[in-house]
Enzyme design. Sequence first.
Site, PDB file in Angstrom:
ATOM      1  N   GLU A   1      46.057  38.848 -59.314  1.00  0.00           N
ATOM      2  CA  GLU A   1      44.612  38.945 -59.383  1.00  0.00           C
ATOM      3  C   GLU A   1      44.925  40.561 -59.016  1.00  0.00           C
ATOM      4  O   GLU A   1      43.366  41.072 -58.837  1.00  0.00           O
ATOM      5  CB  GLU A   1      43.989  37.658 -59.333  1.00  0.00           C
TER       6      GLU A   1
ATOM      7  N   TYR B   1      18.579  35.835 -47.871  1.00  0.00           N
ATOM      8  CA  TYR B   1      19.494  36.435 -47.261  1.00  0.00           C
ATOM      9  C   TYR B   1      20.431  36.437 -48.782  1.00  0.00           C
ATOM     10  O   TYR B   1      21.695  36.961 -48.640  1.00  0.00           O
ATOM     11  CB  TYR B   1      20.499  35.524 -46.734  1.00  0.00           C
TER      12      TYR B   1
HETATM   13 ZN   LIG Z   1      41.010  33.680 -59.642  1.00  0.00          ZN
END
Ligand SMILES: [Zn+2]
Length: 211
Positions: free
Chosen positions: A73, A119
């Site tokens: 990735e 937050y």
């Molecule tokens: Zn992934």
Amino acid sequence: MNETALREAIVRYGQSLFERGLTFGSSGNISARVDSGWLMTPTNVALDRLDPARLAKLDDSGKLLSGDAPTKESFLHIAMYRERTSAQAVVHLHSTHSVAVSCLADVDADDVLPPVTAYYVMRVGSLPLVPYYPPGDLDLAEAVRKLAGRHHAVLLANHGPVVAGTSLDAAVQAIEELEETAKLFLLLRHEKTRWLTPEQAAEVRRRFPVR
Ligand SMILES: [Zn+2]
């Protein structure tokens, strides 16, 4: 942070994310910018088994210079860095609650989660949904690239979040905040809720601009 310290920080965060169940198997990947390239976690290695000396080091064209082959990735990380010169680190997880939200029908694809807490607004801000593509499809990188200039955090449909930060600490904190907010959203979405109002969210953004 010098490269040795950065390598050790990636390994520490990998172990911490894994031990807290934020990633599992060999899913999830971490990268950080170094001089004229990036360090990335290798393919097919669980994040609690990283070796600082074997992290993939890529040049700025994406070519492997040293270490093991990078995550499959890596193109998601590179798409983020190309569009965000301020990004010093990118984290991608298959964290359960964020993935669950990425599978919901009828969410606002421009901004998937409501402003649940201040937050969340400070660390994530807004979260567009990237349409689903099969694993390894390079059209996914193009879809991320289109959003990355305006968003440091995106959610891949039926897959998980990709978050960039101005430091490794900032990227990890933001993706942790996103995962906890996804969990809160799933706990609350059938309840009568009071999210921050648009005015309250705008006030947080004004005081704490997300970078
Ligand atoms: Zn992934």
